[in-house]
Design a protein around this motif. Structure first.
Motif, PDB file in Angstrom:
ATOM      1  N   UNK A 232      27.986  47.900  60.070  1.00  0.00           N
ATOM      2  CA  UNK A 232      28.568  48.876  60.997  1.00  0.00           C
ATOM      3  C   UNK A 232      29.199  50.039  60.244  1.00  0.00           C
ATOM      4  N   UNK A 233      29.914  49.736  59.163  1.00  0.00           N
ATOM      5  CA  UNK A 233      30.536  50.794  58.371  1.00  0.00           C
ATOM      6  C   UNK A 233      29.476  51.682  57.725  1.00  0.00           C
ATOM      7  N   UNK A 234      28.438  51.048  57.198  1.00  0.00           N
ATOM      8  CA  UNK A 234      27.351  51.812  56.586  1.00  0.00           C
ATOM      9  C   UNK A 234      26.652  52.712  57.603  1.00  0.00           C
ATOM     10  N   UNK A 235      26.728  52.328  58.890  1.00  0.00           N
ATOM     11  CA  UNK A 235      26.088  53.115  59.954  1.00  0.00           C
ATOM     12  C   UNK A 235      27.006  54.204  60.493  1.00  0.00           C
ATOM     13  N   UNK A 236      28.206  54.316  59.918  1.00  0.00           N
ATOM     14  CA  UNK A 236      29.107  55.397  60.308  1.00  0.00           C
ATOM     15  C   UNK A 236      30.251  55.005  61.212  1.00  0.00           C
ATOM     16  N   UNK A 237      30.369  53.728  61.534  1.00  0.00           N
ATOM     17  CA  UNK A 237      31.483  53.259  62.367  1.00  0.00           C
ATOM     18  C   UNK A 237      32.667  52.960  61.451  1.00  0.00           C
TER      19      UNK A 237
END
Length: 276
Positions: A232-237
């Protein structure tokens, strides 16, 4: 899944789930919610031939429940001689001071602020009240002060909120830390693998008869959630709330505040280990 049912003659204010193992009986507190499942499990623990009992987690400040616990012990011919706390959350510990007043017992806990009496609890301590053997197992992570109690004679461990009888527990960040929680789960797994523990007596939910399987599930669940958070973090969240909305989209929104605490703990853990 089945909720505990009241038995004939059960005092008003508590629900007797009945004997869980040879040495334990659960009295269910009337505080069911999305966070507490069916309610808090208050455990009465005693040797079969002893007139003394230990009570673990008196639960909320509910007079009917506290008296039901005492009356349940008395009907079995036992006097409550000691009160123990797995941790300080109100659904486990709020009623402890009143319970101690009713039973004239000391309250022992890891957190000094929760104790009534001089003696606390720590790693390696063994409770021997009434011939009982309860070994104190530090299991921080859900909270910093979380403890479990190993009951060797029954092959059981009382886990508070570290392992629940249904669903999974949260890491109550910032007091709870994910690294500590993972270490605690491994410690409990060691009890199952190496020390003959086969039964989990949780702070909420039903008894688990496959301790090792339950703990392995918890470890796998945490690994899965961490991978989801990392993705999720890698996806921008980036913010905890954004991660919760992405990772916990299939979870009841009433549980999202608790999920956010766990996510904060996971983000902290991943950052400390250089994974995000």
């Amino acid at each position: 899944m089945s909720d505990a049912a009241a038995l004939p003659g059960q005092p008003r204010g508590g629900v007797l789930s009945g004997p869980a193992t040879t040495r334990t009986v659960n009295v269910l507190a009337p505080n069911a919610s999305v966070m507490t499942l069916d309610g808090t499990n208050t455990w009465i623990v005693a040797e079969p031939d002893s007139g003394l009992a230990v009570v673990i987690d008196p639960g909320p400040l509910d007079e009917g429940h506290l008296r039901a616990v005492i009356e349940t012990a008395e009907r079995a011919g036992r006097r409550v001689a000691l009160t123990l706390l797995t941790h300080g959350h109100a659904d486990h510990a709020e009623g402890a001071a009143r319970f101690a007043e009713l039973t004239r017992t000391k309250v022992r806990a890891l957190d000094a602020a929760l104790r009534l009496g001089d003696e606390g609890l720590g790693a390696g301590d063994v409770i021997t009240t009434g011939g009982l053997e309860l070994r104190v197992v530090p299991t921080p992570g859900h909270t910093a002060d979380s403890l479990s109690f190993h009951l060797p004679a029954d092959g059981a461990v009382l886990t508070g909120d570290t392992v629940l009888g249904r669903g999974t527990s949260m890491v109550a960040h910032p007091d709870g830390r994910l690294g500590d929680y993972l270490d605690s789960l491994r410690r409990l797994r060691s009890l199952a693998v190496d020390d003959g523990v086969h039964t989990v007596l949780p702070g909420h939910g039903p008894v688990l008869e496959d301790a090792q399987g339950a703990i392995e599930f918890y470890l796998a669940h945490r690994a899965h959630r961490m991978a989801q958070v990392e993705t999720a973090v890698e996806s921008g969240h980036r913010s905890p709330s954004q991660v919760v909305a992405h990772v916990y989209a299939d979870v009841d929104r009433s549980l999202w505040p608790a999920a956010e605490l766990s996510v904060r703990a996971q983000l902290e853990y991943l950052t400390e280990h250089g994974l995000i």
